[in-house]
Scaffold this active site. Sequence first.
Site, PDB file in Angstrom:
ATOM      1  N   LYS A  67       0.825  -1.213   0.000  1.00 44.82           N
ATOM      2  CA  LYS A  67       0.000   0.000   0.000  1.00 44.82           C
ATOM      3  C   LYS A  67       0.861   1.267   0.000  1.00 44.82           C
ATOM      4  O   LYS A  67       0.657   2.167  -0.811  1.00 44.82           O
ATOM      5  CB  LYS A  67      -0.951   0.009   1.211  1.00 44.82           C
ATOM      6  CG  LYS A  67      -1.924  -1.163   1.230  1.00 44.82           C
ATOM      7  CD  LYS A  67      -2.851  -1.125   2.433  1.00 44.82           C
ATOM      8  CE  LYS A  67      -2.132  -1.318   3.766  1.00 44.82           C
ATOM      9  NZ  LYS A  67      -1.419  -2.610   3.876  1.00 44.82           N
ATOM     10  N   THR A  68       1.822   1.302   0.921  1.00 46.73           N
ATOM     11  CA  THR A  68       2.690   2.478   0.999  1.00 46.73           C
ATOM     12  C   THR A  68       3.502   2.635  -0.290  1.00 46.73           C
ATOM     13  O   THR A  68       3.638   3.746  -0.820  1.00 46.73           O
ATOM     14  CB  THR A  68       3.641   2.358   2.218  1.00 46.73           C
ATOM     15  OG1 THR A  68       2.849   2.207   3.402  1.00 46.73           O
ATOM     16  CG2 THR A  68       4.525   3.575   2.360  1.00 46.73           C
ATOM     17  N   ASP A 112      -1.679   6.792   6.374  1.00 47.78           N
ATOM     18  CA  ASP A 112      -1.592   5.353   6.584  1.00 47.78           C
ATOM     19  C   ASP A 112      -2.443   4.995   7.805  1.00 47.78           C
ATOM     20  O   ASP A 112      -2.657   5.833   8.674  1.00 47.78           O
ATOM     21  CB  ASP A 112      -0.116   5.004   6.850  1.00 47.78           C
ATOM     22  CG  ASP A 112       0.191   3.583   6.413  1.00 47.78           C
ATOM     23  OD1 ASP A 112      -0.734   2.859   6.022  1.00 47.78           O
ATOM     24  OD2 ASP A 112       1.377   3.209   6.477  1.00 47.78           O
ATOM     25  N   THR A 161      -5.714  -1.518   6.797  1.00 45.49           N
ATOM     26  CA  THR A 161      -5.817  -2.973   6.803  1.00 45.49           C
ATOM     27  C   THR A 161      -7.249  -3.374   7.158  1.00 45.49           C
ATOM     28  O   THR A 161      -7.588  -4.549   7.135  1.00 45.49           O
ATOM     29  CB  THR A 161      -4.880  -3.569   7.872  1.00 45.49           C
ATOM     30  OG1 THR A 161      -5.075  -2.842   9.088  1.00 45.49           O
ATOM     31  CG2 THR A 161      -3.428  -3.439   7.458  1.00 45.49           C
ATOM     32  N   ARG A 220       6.608  -8.058   1.783  1.00 47.71           N
ATOM     33  CA  ARG A 220       7.437  -7.674   2.935  1.00 47.71           C
ATOM     34  C   ARG A 220       8.016  -8.903   3.621  1.00 47.71           C
ATOM     35  O   ARG A 220       9.173  -8.913   4.042  1.00 47.71           O
ATOM     36  CB  ARG A 220       6.640  -6.832   3.939  1.00 47.71           C
ATOM     37  CG  ARG A 220       7.528  -6.447   5.142  1.00 47.71           C
ATOM     38  CD  ARG A 220       6.802  -5.629   6.181  1.00 47.71           C
ATOM     39  NE  ARG A 220       6.556  -4.282   5.723  1.00 47.71           N
ATOM     40  CZ  ARG A 220       5.412  -3.642   5.883  1.00 47.71           C
ATOM     41  NH1 ARG A 220       4.402  -4.243   6.479  1.00 47.71           N
ATOM     42  NH2 ARG A 220       5.263  -2.420   5.446  1.00 47.71           N
TER      43      ARG A 220
HETATM   44  N1  LIG Z   1       4.190  -4.805  -5.833  1.00 44.37           N
HETATM   45  C1  LIG Z   1       5.414  -4.866  -5.282  1.00 44.37           C
HETATM   46  N2  LIG Z   1       6.505  -5.087  -6.042  1.00 44.37           N
HETATM   47  C2  LIG Z   1       7.711  -5.165  -5.470  1.00 44.37           C
HETATM   48  N3  LIG Z   1       7.960  -5.054  -4.158  1.00 44.37           N
HETATM   49  C3  LIG Z   1       6.910  -4.823  -3.353  1.00 44.37           C
HETATM   50  C4  LIG Z   1       5.595  -4.704  -3.874  1.00 44.37           C
HETATM   51  N4  LIG Z   1       4.760  -4.466  -2.846  1.00 44.37           N
HETATM   52  C5  LIG Z   1       5.505  -4.428  -1.738  1.00 44.37           C
HETATM   53  N5  LIG Z   1       6.808  -4.636  -2.033  1.00 44.37           N
HETATM   54  C6  LIG Z   1       7.906  -4.747  -1.063  1.00 44.37           C
HETATM   55  O1  LIG Z   1       7.349  -4.996   0.226  1.00 44.37           O
HETATM   56  C7  LIG Z   1       7.698  -3.967   1.134  1.00 44.37           C
HETATM   57  C8  LIG Z   1       6.493  -3.622   1.963  1.00 44.37           C
HETATM   58  O2  LIG Z   1       5.534  -2.969   1.169  1.00 44.37           O
HETATM   59  P1  LIG Z   1       4.666  -1.732   1.717  1.00 44.37           P
HETATM   60  O3  LIG Z   1       4.304  -0.890   0.547  1.00 44.37           O
HETATM   61  O4  LIG Z   1       5.376  -1.054   2.832  1.00 44.37           O
HETATM   62  O5  LIG Z   1       3.392  -2.526   2.259  1.00 44.37           O
HETATM   63  P2  LIG Z   1       2.153  -1.981   3.128  1.00 44.37           P
HETATM   64  O6  LIG Z   1       2.222  -0.486   3.127  1.00 44.37           O
HETATM   65  O7  LIG Z   1       0.940  -2.507   2.438  1.00 44.37           O
HETATM   66  O8  LIG Z   1       2.307  -2.569   4.496  1.00 44.37           O
HETATM   67  C9  LIG Z   1       8.194  -2.818   0.263  1.00 44.37           C
HETATM   68  O9  LIG Z   1       9.234  -2.108   0.872  1.00 44.37           O
HETATM   69  C10 LIG Z   1       8.724  -3.506  -0.971  1.00 44.37           C
HETATM   70  O10 LIG Z   1      10.053  -3.868  -0.766  1.00 44.37           O
HETATM   71 MG   LIG Z   2       2.521   0.678   4.798  1.00 41.71          MG
END
Ligand SMILES: Nc1ncnc2c1ncn2[C@@H]1O[C@H](COP(=O)(O)OP(=O)(O)O)[C@@H](O)[C@H]1O
Ligand SMILES: [Mg+2]
Length: 337
Positions: A67-68, A112, A161, A220
Amino acid sequence: MEMNVKGQEKPERGEDSLDTSLRPRTWEEYIGQEKVKNTLQIIIGAAKKRKDPLEHLLLYGNSGLGKTSLANVIAREIGSSITTCSGASLERVGDIASLLTNLAEGEVLFIDECHRLQRQAMETLYSAMEDYKLHLVIGKGPMARTMEISLPKFTLIAATTRVAVLPAPFRNRFGAVFQLSFYNQENMEEILRRSSAILGVQILPEAVSAIAQRSRFTPRVANRILKRVRDFATMEEHPVITKEAAMKTFSFLEIDDWGLEPDDRKILRAVIEKFGGGPVGIQALSALVAEEQDTILDVYEPYLLQTGLLERTPRGRIATPLAYKHLGISQKTRDLL
Ligand SMILES: Nc1ncnc2c1ncn2[C@@H]1O[C@H](COP(=O)(O)OP(=O)(O)O)[C@@H](O)[C@H]1O
Ligand SMILES: [Mg+2]
């Protein structure tokens, strides 16, 4: 501070440097989620063409699904800067007011964990989202007046989430809502190859697929396991990561073939052994395994449901026959419980 491979972090926790260096920056680097990507590209393309500000977007899905990262890719794609904050940190109306008034024209505001916004802070956002106006109440009682402040045309991207707990008036103010889902094996392998290249890790294809298989379909998690495998390989002076090296790490970390860790198995076992396989309510389960309800709901349960080890019924969680099989608990034992 040590963090387990699930990236089981408190929502207010900042991103670590691993997340930052491996974070995808462009559409090409953002692997998988094709449907979400395609729709977003159309929305962004159309807004650019009309020279309109991008609509507010809501992203939801489990922790670690991207998401981030996606919010950052979007901001880069529309050529805007991004201000990031967490819903938990916006306690007072004043916090949100100062955030909004400090935005630049066209800027992306990324909130977030938006389900953690206080009600008043969320309500302050309503008019800001709708017509870029901020309505503040000055003073108290009969002397109270409302003041209206015009805001720059910004784009709110909110992530959560827990989309189900968002009030309808908030949800309805987004132009589009996107769900990020679990990735497939192929996506996970591609993400791992990309991460290995960035980290300068040499890894064999069989090791990549072994990690992908245990990474809970979550980028992640894949990146964290990769890092641990790399640590092991470094200590044992393996220049290239083989499947054997990866398997050694899994057994040391007690990650099983499905990517379950001791805590996941503890929860499944509790449902089976203490509650006769269920149904069990979240409160009872949380008390027994000494984990917060939120942690069970956000961290453990989604993957257990996704794999079909656990099922959610109106009366509570039940362990499926698959769970008995996975934990090696026989049918006979099951009937005795
Ligand atoms: N679609 C994607 N392609 C490549 N790497 C990804 C992807 N989504 C997430 N990641 C990896 O996973 C890590 C966590 O993702 P993040 O965007 O922080 O997830 P969320 O915000 O949903 O918890 C990122 O730093 C990246 O390294
Ligand atoms: Mg996040």
